[in-house]
Enzyme design. Structure first.
Site, PDB file in Angstrom:
ATOM      1  CB  CYS A 114      -0.958  -0.017   1.184  1.00 36.47           C
ATOM      2  SG  CYS A 114      -1.980  -1.512   1.230  1.00 36.47           S
ATOM      3  CG  HIS A 252      -2.946   2.858   2.590  1.00 33.97           C
ATOM      4  ND1 HIS A 252      -3.586   2.450   1.430  1.00 33.97           N
ATOM      5  CD2 HIS A 252      -3.077   1.825   3.480  1.00 33.97           C
ATOM      6  CE1 HIS A 252      -4.069   1.232   1.609  1.00 33.97           C
ATOM      7  NE2 HIS A 252      -3.785   0.840   2.831  1.00 33.97           N
ATOM      8  CG  ASN A 282      -7.236  -0.938   1.629  1.00 30.63           C
ATOM      9  OD1 ASN A 282      -6.483  -0.696   0.690  1.00 30.63           O
ATOM     10  ND2 ASN A 282      -6.793  -1.316   2.812  1.00 30.63           N
TER      11      ASN A 282
END
Length: 324
Positions: A114, A252, A282
């Protein structure tokens, strides 16, 4: 050699299929109120029409090139950040190079989970500052859904698919990256995906088997809300900046609660923190890239200062301060 590196355009792409929390609740033991209260996520996009990571990456890159009125043949370098490549080899970047028609570019993938977009931006900037290359496409693309265990409600409800891209070029005498701090903590257990065990005997039945994505949610939250703000504060202090000096923060897009906690730790209003996790989920390395593309395509960033921070498996985490 040239010290001038600019980001002149950005783009993003998500698959068409929108999946809400109720659809996931129909196949696993979860519900919409739980997901929203714990993650802030309402919907996410799933690649259900046969699009793989290279397809998403190509479409995001094409948007960036179109926004810049820049020809694919003029791109020198393609870096794809992904933990969900089309295959272990060839590199997804090589597939994207062909799909784009970027015949004069070479490319490769990087895997820092990420944190990938931040690490890839840093890498591309160094290539351009060498003076050997004049332009680079930095792409973060993920089809996370193909690596999920759909019986694991602790992970699967978070994730979606998407891609973001930025076009960097040699220009002027100042780099858009004012400062950076990249770190790795050497942890193979907190987050992992795609493990393939070595063989133990010579057998006709040997065949590679990969494991699904796994994360220890509690440990990730602790890491993201302690170590990450510490890194940000350290980077700001080292460059004689305060948290108030940043116009926009792009973290993130792990979940909304983490972003809110980091904002609180830095003493900053959450309104300065761009988010797309509530409607995209996500998207691993693509989340920052997509949020950046949305911001860049919404407004003129001239005179603005941004701080991008990624964190994920590795444990790898990194921050860059961008000045336009």
């Amino acid at each position: 050699m040239s010290d001038g590196v600019k980001i002149i355009a950005a783009g993003h792409y998500v698959p068409a299929s929108v999946v809400d929390n109720h659809q996931l609740a129909a196949i696993m033991d979860t519900n919409d109120p739980w997901i929203q209260s714990h993650t802030g996520i309402k919907t996410r996009h799933f690649s259900l029409a046969g699009e793989n990571t290279s397809d998403l990456a190509t479409k995001a890159a094409q948007q960036a090139l179109t926004n810049a009125n820049y020809a694919a043949e003029d791109v020198d370098l393609i870096i794809v950040s992904t933990i969900t490549p089309d295959a272990q080899t060839p590199a997804t970047a090589a597939i994207v190079q062909k799909k784009l028609g970027a015949v004069n570019a070479w490319g490769y993938d990087i895997s820092t989970a990420c944190a990938g977009f931040v690490f890839a931006l840093s890498t591309a900037e160094k290539f351009i500052k060498s003076g050997v290359y004049k332009s680079a496409l930095v792409i973060s693309a993920e089809v996370n859904t193909k690596m999920m265990d759909f019986t694991d409600r602790t992970s699967t409800v978070f994730f979606g698919d998407g891609a973001g891209a930025a076009l960097l070029v040699a220009d002027g005498d100042q780099s858009v990256i004012r400062a950076e701090k990249l770190q790795t903590m050497g942890d193979a257990e907190t987050i992992h995906s795609g493990r393939v065990a070595p063989i133990s005997a010579i057998k006709a039945t040997n065949y590679p088997v990969t494991d699904a994505f796994y994360q220890s949610g509690r440990d990730v939250f602790e890491f993201a809300t302690t170590k990450v703000p510490e890194q940000i504060a350290s980077l700001l202090a080292a460059n004689a900046l305060s948290s108030d000096d940043i116009d926009f923060y792009i973290m993130h897009q792990a979940n909304l609660r983490i972003i809110e906690t980091i904002a609180e730790n830095l003493g900053q209003p959450v309104a300065k923190f761009r988010e797309n996790v509530s409607y995209y989920g996500n998207t691993s390395s693509a989340g920052i890239a997509m949020a950046f593309a949305e911001l860049m395509n919404e407004q003129d960033l001239t005179g603005k200062r941004l701080l991008l921070t990624g964190f994920g498996a590795g444990l790898s985490y990194g921050s860059v301060i961008l000045e336009f």
